[in-house]
Design a protein around this motif. Structure first.
Motif, PDB file in Angstrom:
ATOM      1  N   THR A 162       0.857  -1.191   0.000  1.00  0.00           N
ATOM      2  CA  THR A 162       0.000   0.000   0.000  1.00  0.00           C
ATOM      3  C   THR A 162       0.888   1.234   0.000  1.00  0.00           C
ATOM      4  O   THR A 162       2.080   1.147   0.312  1.00  0.00           O
ATOM      5  N   SER A 163       0.298   2.367  -0.337  1.00  0.00           N
ATOM      6  CA  SER A 163       1.117   3.584  -0.368  1.00  0.00           C
ATOM      7  C   SER A 163       1.488   3.984   1.061  1.00  0.00           C
ATOM      8  O   SER A 163       2.567   4.513   1.303  1.00  0.00           O
ATOM      9  N   PHE A 164       0.603   3.632   2.010  1.00  0.00           N
ATOM     10  CA  PHE A 164       0.951   3.879   3.405  1.00  0.00           C
ATOM     11  C   PHE A 164       2.206   3.089   3.767  1.00  0.00           C
ATOM     12  O   PHE A 164       3.121   3.589   4.410  1.00  0.00           O
ATOM     13  N   GLY A 165       2.257   1.843   3.279  1.00  0.00           N
ATOM     14  CA  GLY A 165       3.388   0.978   3.555  1.00  0.00           C
ATOM     15  C   GLY A 165       4.679   1.541   2.982  1.00  0.00           C
ATOM     16  O   GLY A 165       5.740   1.475   3.616  1.00  0.00           O
ATOM     17  N   ILE A 166       4.595   2.090   1.764  1.00  0.00           N
ATOM     18  CA  ILE A 166       5.798   2.662   1.136  1.00  0.00           C
ATOM     19  C   ILE A 166       6.330   3.810   1.991  1.00  0.00           C
ATOM     20  O   ILE A 166       7.517   3.877   2.317  1.00  0.00           O
ATOM     21  N   ARG A 167       5.404   4.667   2.431  1.00  0.00           N
ATOM     22  CA  ARG A 167       5.832   5.796   3.260  1.00  0.00           C
ATOM     23  C   ARG A 167       6.402   5.299   4.594  1.00  0.00           C
ATOM     24  O   ARG A 167       7.416   5.790   5.073  1.00  0.00           O
ATOM     25  N   LEU A 168       5.740   4.280   5.140  1.00  0.00           N
ATOM     26  CA  LEU A 168       6.191   3.699   6.398  1.00  0.00           C
ATOM     27  C   LEU A 168       7.616   3.188   6.275  1.00  0.00           C
ATOM     28  O   LEU A 168       8.490   3.476   7.100  1.00  0.00           O
ATOM     29  N   ARG A 169       7.868   2.453   5.179  1.00  0.00           N
ATOM     30  CA  ARG A 169       9.208   1.897   5.015  1.00  0.00           C
ATOM     31  C   ARG A 169      10.227   2.992   4.766  1.00  0.00           C
ATOM     32  O   ARG A 169      11.374   2.902   5.189  1.00  0.00           O
ATOM     33  N   ALA A 170       9.795   4.043   4.102  1.00  0.00           N
ATOM     34  CA  ALA A 170      10.701   5.165   3.875  1.00  0.00           C
ATOM     35  C   ALA A 170      11.105   5.787   5.204  1.00  0.00           C
ATOM     36  O   ALA A 170      12.286   6.040   5.473  1.00  0.00           O
ATOM     37  N   VAL A 171      10.125   6.003   6.080  1.00  0.00           N
ATOM     38  CA  VAL A 171      10.402   6.591   7.387  1.00  0.00           C
ATOM     39  C   VAL A 171      11.313   5.679   8.205  1.00  0.00           C
ATOM     40  O   VAL A 171      12.241   6.119   8.878  1.00  0.00           O
ATOM     41  N   MET A 172      11.054   4.368   8.101  1.00  0.00           N
ATOM     42  CA  MET A 172      11.890   3.393   8.794  1.00  0.00           C
ATOM     43  C   MET A 172      13.340   3.506   8.373  1.00  0.00           C
ATOM     44  O   MET A 172      14.257   3.413   9.188  1.00  0.00           O
ATOM     45  N   GLN A 173      13.557   3.657   7.061  1.00  0.00           N
ATOM     46  CA  GLN A 173      14.935   3.632   6.571  1.00  0.00           C
ATOM     47  C   GLN A 173      15.658   4.930   6.886  1.00  0.00           C
ATOM     48  O   GLN A 173      16.813   4.914   7.311  1.00  0.00           O
ATOM     49  N   ASN A 174      14.994   6.032   6.684  1.00  0.00           N
ATOM     50  CA  ASN A 174      15.630   7.301   7.015  1.00  0.00           C
ATOM     51  C   ASN A 174      14.577   8.389   7.189  1.00  0.00           C
ATOM     52  O   ASN A 174      14.047   8.925   6.222  1.00  0.00           O
ATOM     53  N   ALA A 175      14.310   8.721   8.409  1.00  0.00           N
ATOM     54  CA  ALA A 175      13.212   9.629   8.715  1.00  0.00           C
ATOM     55  C   ALA A 175      13.435  11.027   8.116  1.00  0.00           C
ATOM     56  O   ALA A 175      12.510  11.641   7.588  1.00  0.00           O
ATOM     57  N   GLU A 176      14.673  11.515   8.182  1.00  0.00           N
ATOM     58  CA  GLU A 176      14.968  12.865   7.694  1.00  0.00           C
ATOM     59  C   GLU A 176      14.730  12.976   6.193  1.00  0.00           C
ATOM     60  O   GLU A 176      14.054  13.875   5.712  1.00  0.00           O
ATOM     61  N   ILE A 177      15.308  12.015   5.462  1.00  0.00           N
ATOM     62  CA  ILE A 177      15.168  12.048   4.006  1.00  0.00           C
ATOM     63  C   ILE A 177      13.700  11.876   3.620  1.00  0.00           C
ATOM     64  O   ILE A 177      13.201  12.547   2.715  1.00  0.00           O
ATOM     65  N   ALA A 178      12.991  11.008   4.355  1.00  0.00           N
ATOM     66  CA  ALA A 178      11.578  10.792   4.060  1.00  0.00           C
ATOM     67  C   ALA A 178      10.818  12.103   4.180  1.00  0.00           C
ATOM     68  O   ALA A 178       9.969  12.429   3.355  1.00  0.00           O
ATOM     69  N   ARG A 179      11.177  12.880   5.201  1.00  0.00           N
ATOM     70  CA  ARG A 179      10.492  14.153   5.390  1.00  0.00           C
ATOM     71  C   ARG A 179      10.789  15.105   4.236  1.00  0.00           C
ATOM     72  O   ARG A 179       9.935  15.857   3.804  1.00  0.00           O
TER      73      ARG A 179
END
Lengths: 290, 415
Positions: A162-179
């Protein structure tokens, strides 16, 4: 042959309960790095929610389950919003804070619902065992087993498809870059925490007719859940599933050959040895941390 | 703050201190036990922690008995004043609170404890200060303190009629399952002695950790060994889990009943009557017992604490032992009110308890009780199917040949 089959089924039913109670913790601990010592008490809240809805509102067991997920999820969301979010990146403080929350929840239940054991009714059609392939299999344990599989599947889809999952995994890997990519970290965190708490509540509701309901019931489960999550490898959904399976079969086997007291001690011993030589758990996922 | 106000403050504190701890100023300790028209007694049951579930009911039964005694005019016209402490299910806290009740509150007796661990923890306090502890729980025996009155059943009172009855009705093959601590192990020792006399057989003996709730392996062993009787001394929430999983696995109480020393109305209410139906418990008291005293006990208990509350074989002794205390104290002159005197006065004292007429045994400070066998029903109550024809003398060292409890302490007979 029947003995072996029985033994495997016993192990599986222990494993499914282990997996059920650790799934919520795996999400919160694995994804957010929050060591949630109140996990057991979210579980307890779930059991009490079912008890209250059954005894006061006269609802059936299965409709209750759905509502419990949302009720305990909402409580989890509230806890994250008011407290946990101020403590990200401070693991020691979160341990203390979540432990405190656990105590507050326990005492709140003790004061409002009383200290005595509470009775959650097992649905009549699930009380008697089923005959499958010449074996007596508890219908209720079969329900727990199936619900656990469904929950793992839902969680898997949620994280990986899900797109929520993609964002979740992004935050998991690197919160700053995800932001930097416009992802609302705070929202992801609070939804994840709420989902994990909801799963814990659901687990509590599901085990309540088979075990017992009391204000301090969470303590045992939180230990089991940490055992599973840590030995399976934090951040690995597959690891959690596999380690629940292994621990379940092992504890069933040990208990069969010796007894439950020894089985528990042996299990703790094995996990300590495991962590000594493989601190990342059996199935750790290689991940870059921000 | 100048020096004068500091001095004033210090004087004020000193005065407050003196008022707070009056016993410091009272030279004769005996005077303090019945000072100012009231008699202080300590209540030491956990209201929080693991065993709070059952201990709260003991606290309730005790407070109710105190109210009854006060309503009838108290003892020597003095009111019993309960000093309630919460030892939090923790043996160390039990000892600390016991010291407070005995030393600062100067209670003339303390009523308390559910677990043996907590009783053992407070024993040194009562022995050191020669105070008196009233212990209501059925327990494993093998203790003979000069400072405890034991009003619960000991193994000979629970098992001597129960085990032969089980052998006669169901068969000789027993599986012993218990929680992993002293009480189940001592009870099982007694059970094994009785089985040996009857030509019975133990097909399995197993102890699960306290609070254990996953019984699938245990149940599989039941299915493999096919005992005639499952003899259970599992305690607490584990009782609930065991019964539910027993039924969910398809075992049948008519063929392989659980015979328990620990399953009461309290646990059945939590598991649901359908899971308990057909299993047996041996105890001196069941809520369904038909006597005028019990009717009154159950009625006032539910009126005071809630219509959904149940009485059980621990809350009943917790209730009648306060009446025994009051009767013993009433025999003494007001100035003789002292723990050691009360203990002597309590020997041989009787009271018409809900279970029948009970008596404190002058030989060993335990209590003559009325063993009964109950079969659990789907409605959550027990049907009483056997009861002893006369009260049964407590023998705390029954399983240990050559050891006897006497009024002056444990005796070992040279044999």
């Amino acid at each position: 042959m029947t003995d072996l089959a029985n033994q495997i089924i016993t192990g599986l039913s222990i494993a499914s309960i282990l997996l059920l109670v650790s799934l919520g913790l795996a999400i919160i601990y694995g994804v957010m790095g929050v060591i949630n010592l109140a996990h057991g008490d979210f579980l307890m809240l779930g059991a009490y929610a079912v008890w209250l809805m059954e005894s006061a509102l006269g609802l059936g067991f299965l409709p209750c389950l759905v509502m419990v997920f949302f009720i305990v999820g909402a409580i989890g969301w509230l806890v994250e919003r008011t407290l946990i979010r101020h403590l990200y990146g401070r693991p020691l403080d979160t341990i203390l804070a979540t432990w405190g929350i656990g105590i507050i929840l326990q005492q709140a239940i003790r004061l409002s619902a009383g200290a005595q054991l509470r009775y959650v009714k097992m649905p009549d059609y699930l009380v008697n065992p089923l005959h499958l392939l010449g074996l007596d299999i508890s219908a209720y344990r079969l329900l727990i087993f199936s619900v656990t599989i469904v929950l793992v599947a839902v969680t898997y889809i949620l994280i990986f498809h899900t797109s929520f999952g993609i964002r979740l995994r992004a935050v998991m890997q690197n919160a700053e870059i995800a932001r930097c990519f416009g992802i609302n970290n705070a929202r992801i965190y609070s939804l994840t925490f709420a989902y994990g708490a909801g799963l814990a509540g659901l687990a509590g509701a599901l085990v309540s007719p088979l075990k017992s309901v009391s204000p301090d019931m969470g303590t045992n489960y939180v230990v089991d859940a940490f055992l599973v999550v840590v030995s399976g490898g934090v951040q690995s959904l597959f690891g959690t599933v596999a380690s629940a399976g292994i621990i379940g079969e092992l504890s069933g086997g040990f208990a069969y050959f010796w007894n439950d007291t020894l089985a528990r001690a042996l299990l703790f011993f094995l996990v300590v040895v495991l962590i000594r030589f493989r601190p990342q758990g059996i199935f750790a996922m290689p991940l870059r941390r921000g | 703050m100048n020096r004068r106000s500091l001095l004033k403050g210090a004087m004020g504190l000193g005065a407050a201190g003196a008022a707070g701890f009056p016993h410091i100023w009272i030279k004769s300790a005996d005077m303090a036990y019945a000072a100012g028209g009231e008699i202080k007694i300590g209540i030491l049951y956990s209201l929080t922690g693991t065993t709070a579930i059952i201990e709260t009911s003991l606290n309730h039964a005790t407070l109710m008995a105190i109210d009854e005694i006060n309503a009838a005019g108290g003892v020597h016209g003095k009111k019993l004043v309960p000093v309630v402490e919460d030892p939090e299910s923790d043996p160390a806290t039990f000892a600390q609170k016991a010291r407070k009740l005995v030393l600062s509150d100067r209670c003339v007796s303390v009523f308390g404890s559910y677990t043996s661990a907590s009783r053992k923890a407070v024993l040194p306090v009562f022995e050191k200060y020669n105070n008196l502890y009233w212990y209501p729980t059925l327990y494993e025996g093998r203790e003979c303190s000069q400072n405890v009155i034991y009003t619960g059943a000991v193994p000979n009172q629970q098992q001597k009629e129960f085990v032969p009855w089980l052998v006669k009705n169901f068969g000789k093959r027993f599986y012993l399952i218990g929680s992993n601590y002293i009480y189940p192990k001592e009870e099982n020792n007694v059970c094994k002695i009785l089985l040996k006399q009857l030509g019975g057989e133990v097909v399995g003996e197993e102890y699960v950790p306290l609070g254990h709730s996953e019984f699938s392996s245990v149940i599989q062993k039941f299915q493999d060994t096919k005992p005639n009787v499952i003899f259970s001394t599992v305690v607490g929430d584990s009782v609930v889990a065991l019964h539910r999983q027993y039924k969910a696995a398809g075992l049948d109480p008519a063929k392989m009943p659980m015979a328990s020393l620990t399953t009461s109305e309290e646990e059945i209410a939590a598991m649901g009557g359908e899971f308990a139906a057909g299993h047996f418990t041996s105890a001196p008291y069941f809520m369904s017992y038909d006597s005028p005293e019990n009717k009154k006990f159950v009625e006032s208990y539910q009126k005071r604490w809630g219509a959904d509350k149940v009485t059980n074989f621990v809350s009943e002794p917790a209730y009648f032992q306060v009446h025994l205390f009051a009767k013993a104290a009433a025999k003494l002159g007001a100035s003789d009110l002292h723990p050691a005197e009360i203990r002597k006065a309590a020997w041989g004292e009787t009271v018409q308890a809900p279970e029948g007429l009970v008596k404190i045994d002058p030989d060993n400070s335990h209590t003559y009780l009325w063993p009964k066998i109950g079969e659990a029903q789907a409605n959550g109550q027990f049907k009483i199917i056997e009861q002893s024809k006369e009260w049964v003398k407590p023998l705390p060292y029954w399983a240990y040949e050559g050891e006897v409890c006497t009024p002056t302490g444990m005796m070992e007979k040279k044999s």
